[in-house]
Design a protein around this motif. Structure first.
Motif, PDB file in Angstrom:
ATOM      1  N   THR A 157      78.092  36.566  61.268  1.00  0.00           N
ATOM      2  CA  THR A 157      77.260  35.569  60.588  1.00  0.00           C
ATOM      3  C   THR A 157      77.358  34.219  61.297  1.00  0.00           C
ATOM      4  OG1 THR A 157      79.054  34.946  59.077  1.00  0.00           O
ATOM      5  CG2 THR A 157      77.545  36.678  58.331  1.00  0.00           C
ATOM      6  N   ARG A 158      76.444  33.349  60.969  1.00  0.00           N
ATOM      7  CA  ARG A 158      76.472  31.974  61.467  1.00  0.00           C
ATOM      8  C   ARG A 158      75.820  31.068  60.448  1.00  0.00           C
ATOM      9  NH1 ARG A 158      71.498  30.359  64.891  1.00  0.00           N
ATOM     10  NH2 ARG A 158      69.989  32.035  64.520  1.00  0.00           N
ATOM     11  N   GLN A 159      76.053  29.785  60.579  1.00  0.00           N
ATOM     12  CA  GLN A 159      75.452  28.815  59.666  1.00  0.00           C
ATOM     13  C   GLN A 159      74.258  28.146  60.330  1.00  0.00           C
ATOM     14  OE1 GLN A 159      78.358  25.992  58.116  1.00  0.00           O
ATOM     15  NE2 GLN A 159      78.544  27.226  56.263  1.00  0.00           N
ATOM     16  N   VAL A 160      73.193  27.957  59.546  1.00  0.00           N
ATOM     17  CA  VAL A 160      72.012  27.230  60.004  1.00  0.00           C
ATOM     18  C   VAL A 160      71.627  26.215  58.935  1.00  0.00           C
ATOM     19  CG1 VAL A 160      71.126  29.146  61.399  1.00  0.00           C
ATOM     20  CG2 VAL A 160      70.409  28.927  59.002  1.00  0.00           C
ATOM     21  N   VAL A 161      70.900  25.205  59.353  1.00  0.00           N
ATOM     22  CA  VAL A 161      70.308  24.252  58.407  1.00  0.00           C
ATOM     23  C   VAL A 161      68.807  24.474  58.438  1.00  0.00           C
ATOM     24  CG1 VAL A 161      69.983  21.834  57.797  1.00  0.00           C
ATOM     25  CG2 VAL A 161      72.154  22.579  58.794  1.00  0.00           C
ATOM     26  N   ASP A 162      68.231  24.952  57.337  1.00  0.00           N
ATOM     27  CA  ASP A 162      66.805  25.265  57.334  1.00  0.00           C
ATOM     28  C   ASP A 162      65.963  23.992  57.209  1.00  0.00           C
ATOM     29  OD1 ASP A 162      66.605  24.556  54.627  1.00  0.00           O
ATOM     30  OD2 ASP A 162      66.729  26.614  53.906  1.00  0.00           O
ATOM     31  N   PRO A 163      64.643  24.078  57.417  1.00  0.00           N
ATOM     32  CA  PRO A 163      63.786  22.896  57.367  1.00  0.00           C
ATOM     33  C   PRO A 163      63.811  22.137  56.038  1.00  0.00           C
ATOM     34  CG  PRO A 163      62.662  24.658  58.511  1.00  0.00           C
ATOM     35  CD  PRO A 163      63.916  25.253  57.945  1.00  0.00           C
ATOM     36  N   ALA A 164      64.289  22.788  54.971  1.00  0.00           N
ATOM     37  CA  ALA A 164      64.422  22.104  53.682  1.00  0.00           C
ATOM     38  C   ALA A 164      65.755  21.371  53.564  1.00  0.00           C
ATOM     39  CB  ALA A 164      64.276  23.112  52.536  1.00  0.00           C
ATOM     40  N   GLY A 165      66.573  21.423  54.637  1.00  0.00           N
ATOM     41  CA  GLY A 165      67.841  20.707  54.650  1.00  0.00           C
ATOM     42  C   GLY A 165      69.001  21.465  54.028  1.00  0.00           C
ATOM     43  N   ARG A 166      68.837  22.761  53.783  1.00  0.00           N
ATOM     44  CA  ARG A 166      69.873  23.581  53.149  1.00  0.00           C
ATOM     45  C   ARG A 166      70.746  24.243  54.218  1.00  0.00           C
ATOM     46  NH1 ARG A 166      67.687  27.714  51.807  1.00  0.00           N
ATOM     47  NH2 ARG A 166      68.990  28.464  50.096  1.00  0.00           N
TER      48      ARG A 166
END
Length: 373
Positions: free
Chosen positions: A38-47
């Motif tokens: 797994t990895r962490q991302v920040v989506d366009p909604a800022g989450r």
């Protein structure tokens, strides 16, 4: 004899012990290897979201996300689609006959509560959904990663910011999917830039008083007074040489009053396909006495938005929509743009499909199966 027997017993015990150690070690290694990365991302909604490194069963719930994954070359990563996406758009079936093999889910939309058990039973490892917090919470509590690719309430300051936001959404999804998706994104971004640069080189010279006032009927549940918030679509219209009228607040699909619409006196009316019966809306506009005073009705400037794999104004087909809209608003300025030719190029380049002239004409006429949901 006794000594030999004792040696044999000891040897057997050693082998058993080593076998046990090796067996435990092998089991531990297998467990570590099968655990998904797994990895962490920040989506366009800022989450900030923890997602699989290689998602294999993506649920494409938000409107154009099936089309987005298709264009990005990730059809084998789709694990669940909305049932209406498998039946409403004939070109979705023609361009990808395998669409009928995907698991489907019915009654999903921004106005419908999530039935989380259905998603759990489908075994999806990632969901693309609308930015509706109470529904996103359901996925998170169930341990299903969920991303949002568009920012609700985004208000760009100009055309450039509006286009940058469109690119950001597609680029983000390409990064999430991995594989060849970023390469497909780069090719698509080049086409979008070419399209918007050409259009803007002409529309930027149009005086304000020569930009037609445009109203956009969203037609949810066949309600013509349902529309979009003014932003960010205001700048899509500005790019194409028009002036969008709407409200700035009121939810994702606000509703205006008849009095408001009449006071705006739109010169052009766009009819969305969401209600699946756009022709009924157009017929009503032409015969309803309340609308007779609208310049768009008087001058027969009512246009149904085209539809192909998905609605042409959403997803990656926005460049085609911009060409089409610019031609509707300023036909003299864009006589040289051949929509049939552009559609064929796009479908071949980004979908790997040879679109016929007849099919291209159907796209421009708004090719959806009316009445399905």
């Amino acid at each position: 004899m006794k000594r030999a027997a004792r040696l044999l017993i000891c040897a057997t015990l050693v082998v058993a012990m080593l076998g046990g150690v090796w067996g435990c070690k092998k089991t531990t290694t297998t467990s570590q290897e099968t655990k998904p990365a797994t990895r962490q991302v920040v989506d366009p909604a800022g989450r900030t979201v923890t997602i699989p490194v290689n998602p294999k069963k993506v649920a494409t719930m938000q409107g154009p996300t099936y089309e987005l994954m298709f264009m990005l070359g990730a059809t084998d990563q789709i694990g669940l689609i909305r049932s209406d996406h498998a039946t409403t758009y004939p070109l979705a079936n023609l361009t990808n006959p395998n669409i009928t093999k995907y698991p489907t889910i019915a009654n999903v939309g921004p106005q419908t509560p999530v039935n989380i058990e259905e998603f759990i039973s489908k075994g999806v490892d990632l969901v693309i959904y609308w930015n509706i917090q109470q529904e996103l919470d359901k996925f998170e509590k169930a341990g299903i990663p969920v991303i949002v690719i568009s920012e609700t309430g985004f208000k760009p300051k100009n055309i450039e910011e509006a286009m940058a936001d469109t690119k950001k959404q597609v680029a983000f999804l390409a990064d999430v999917l991995g594989g060849d998706a970023p390469k497909h994104y780069a090719e698509w971004e080049s086409y979008l830039n070419k399209t918007t640069d050409l259009i803007l080189s002409r529309t930027s010279k149009i005086p304000e008083d020569q930009r037609p006032v445009v109203y956009w009927g969203n037609t949810w549940n066949n309600n013509f007074l349902s529309t979009y918030q003014l932003y960010p679509r205001y700048y899509e219209l500005a790019l194409c040489g028009g002036k969008l009228v709407s409200v700035e607040k009121g939810g994702q699909f606000p509703e205006v009053t008849r009095e408001q619409l009449i006071s705006w006196a739109p010169e052009v009316i766009l009819v969305d396909n969401h209600g699946r019966k756009p022709q009924l809306i157009i017929d009503d506009l032409k015969k309803d006495a309340d609308w007779a005073s609208l310049p768009a009705v008087k001058n027969s400037r009512i246009y149904q938005i085209p539809a192909g794999v998905f609605f042409l104004d959403k997803g990656t087909t926005r460049p085609l929509y911009f060409y089409w809209l610019a031609k509707q608003l300023h036909p003299d300025l864009f006589q040289d743009i051949d929509m049939i030719k552009e559609l064929k190029y796009y479908y071949k380049t980004f979908y790997g499909y040879d679109l016929s002239t007849e099919e291209a004409e159907k796209v421009l006429a708004g090719w959806v199966v009316e009445g399905t949901r």
